[in-house]
Design a protein around this motif. Sequence first.
Motif, PDB file in Angstrom:
ATOM      1  N   ALA A 160       0.830  -1.202   0.000  1.00 26.36           N
ATOM      2  CA  ALA A 160       0.000   0.000   0.000  1.00 26.36           C
ATOM      3  C   ALA A 160       0.867   1.256   0.000  1.00 26.36           C
ATOM      4  O   ALA A 160       0.553   2.251  -0.671  1.00 26.36           O
ATOM      5  N   ALA A 161       1.977   1.215   0.759  1.00 27.32           N
ATOM      6  CA  ALA A 161       2.899   2.360   0.772  1.00 27.32           C
ATOM      7  C   ALA A 161       3.532   2.565  -0.598  1.00 27.32           C
ATOM      8  O   ALA A 161       3.676   3.708  -1.067  1.00 27.32           O
ATOM      9  N   THR A 214       0.897   4.114  -2.792  1.00 23.17           N
ATOM     10  CA  THR A 214       0.732   5.538  -2.501  1.00 23.17           C
ATOM     11  C   THR A 214       1.854   6.351  -3.135  1.00 23.17           C
ATOM     12  O   THR A 214       1.622   7.424  -3.706  1.00 23.17           O
ATOM     13  N   ARG A 215       3.092   5.831  -3.051  1.00 20.04           N
ATOM     14  CA  ARG A 215       4.225   6.527  -3.657  1.00 20.04           C
ATOM     15  C   ARG A 215       4.081   6.599  -5.170  1.00 20.04           C
ATOM     16  O   ARG A 215       4.341   7.647  -5.780  1.00 20.04           O
ATOM     17  N   GLU A 253       1.270   6.557  -6.880  1.00 21.85           N
ATOM     18  CA  GLU A 253       0.208   7.520  -7.190  1.00 21.85           C
ATOM     19  C   GLU A 253       0.718   8.951  -7.083  1.00 21.85           C
ATOM     20  O   GLU A 253       0.402   9.805  -7.928  1.00 21.85           O
ATOM     21  N   ARG A 254       1.528   9.231  -6.045  1.00 20.63           N
ATOM     22  CA  ARG A 254       2.068  10.574  -5.870  1.00 20.63           C
ATOM     23  C   ARG A 254       2.981  10.956  -7.035  1.00 20.63           C
ATOM     24  O   ARG A 254       2.914  12.069  -7.552  1.00 20.63           O
ATOM     25  N   GLU A 260      -1.941  -2.551  -6.503  1.00 20.83           N
ATOM     26  CA  GLU A 260      -3.248  -2.566  -5.852  1.00 20.83           C
ATOM     27  C   GLU A 260      -3.786  -3.985  -5.739  1.00 20.83           C
ATOM     28  O   GLU A 260      -4.299  -4.388  -4.688  1.00 20.83           O
ATOM     29  N   GLY A 280      -7.655   3.449  -3.663  1.00 19.35           N
ATOM     30  CA  GLY A 280      -6.883   4.668  -3.455  1.00 19.35           C
ATOM     31  C   GLY A 280      -6.713   5.018  -1.994  1.00 19.35           C
ATOM     32  O   GLY A 280      -6.627   4.158  -1.112  1.00 19.35           O
ATOM     33  N   LYS A 281      -6.671   6.317  -1.718  1.00 24.09           N
ATOM     34  CA  LYS A 281      -6.372   6.819  -0.381  1.00 24.09           C
ATOM     35  C   LYS A 281      -7.367   6.347   0.654  1.00 24.09           C
ATOM     36  O   LYS A 281      -6.988   6.019   1.796  1.00 24.09           O
ATOM     37  N   VAL A 323      -6.579   2.703   1.504  1.00 26.61           N
ATOM     38  CA  VAL A 323      -5.276   2.609   2.168  1.00 26.61           C
ATOM     39  C   VAL A 323      -5.362   3.088   3.615  1.00 26.61           C
ATOM     40  O   VAL A 323      -4.780   2.476   4.520  1.00 26.61           O
ATOM     41  N   ASN A 324      -6.080   4.166   3.858  1.00 28.60           N
ATOM     42  CA  ASN A 324      -6.225   4.678   5.230  1.00 28.60           C
ATOM     43  C   ASN A 324      -6.934   3.672   6.129  1.00 28.60           C
ATOM     44  O   ASN A 324      -6.573   3.509   7.308  1.00 28.60           O
TER      45      ASN A 324
END
Length: 268
Positions: A148-149, A152-153, A155-156, A174, A237-238, A241-242
Motif C-alpha cells: 500500500a505504501a 501511494t508513492r 500515485e504521488r 493494488e 486509493g487513499k 489505504v487509510n
Amino acid sequence: MPFSSSSAVSSGLVSWILALAAALAYALPALATQRLQERGAKRSLLVAWALHAASLVWGLAGHTPQFGFAPALSVTAWLVLTVYVVEQQLYPQLRSRWPLAALGSLAVLLAVIFPGTPLHVDASPWLPLHLALGIASYGLFAAAVVHAALMTRAERQMRQRGDHDGGLPLLTLERLTFRFVGAGFALLTATLAAGWFFGEALYGKAWIWNHKSVFSVLSWLTFAILLFGRRRFGWRGKQAVNILYAGALLLLLAYVGSRFVLEVILGR
C-alpha cells in the motif's frame, strides 16, 4: 546449576552472534552501495534473510524457548522479507529493498534485546499452531501495508510527473495489496475463532475481553469493512489505504502493543 547458567550464557551469545550477523548483512548493501552491484546486493539480502531465520529458530527452539513483542515483530519482518524475495523472482522491477532491509536489521536486533518470556512447557500442543496462525496474519497484513505504501508513492509520482520510477504498475500493486489483505483476513479469522472456541484448551482459560482481544476484534471488523467496501462499493486509493493502515495499527496494538506494555513498561 552452574551448567545451566553456562548454557544460558552460551545460548545468549549465539543469539547475539546470529542477530548481529543478520543485521550487518542487511546493512551491507546500504553501507557499500558503490562497491556492490545489483547481484551482490541481492545475495547480501538473501544471506541476511537466512541468518534472520536462523536467529528466529534459535530463539524459539533453543535451550529456553522465549517469545514476546519483539520476536513477534521479528517474525513479521522476516515473513515480509520472504514475500519480497519471492516477488522479486516474479516482478524483478519491484523496488523496496532498502526500507525492508532496514526493517529487518532493526527487528532482528530488537528481538535479541527484548527476547520475551519463556514459553510454558505444559501448554497445549496446539498452541504453537495458534501462534503461527496469528503471526502469519501479522506478516500478510504487514506485506499489504508495504505494498500500500508503494502504491501511494506510485500515485504521488504519477500526479507530480505523469509516471513513476519504473517499479510495479499501479494496478498490479493494488491487486497484490488486496490479495494480502484477503489472505491475512482469512488467517486472522481462523486465529480469533480458535481463541474463541478453544481458548480453554489452548491457554487453560476461556476467552476473556481484555486489551488484546478488544483490539483484535476491532482490527478484524476494520478489515472486514475494508473488504466489503471494496467488493460492494469499489473502494480504492487513499480511502482504502487509510482503512488498511487503521486496521494494521489496531492489530499491532492487539499483541505487540499489549506485550510491550507488560514486558517493558510493567516488567512482567
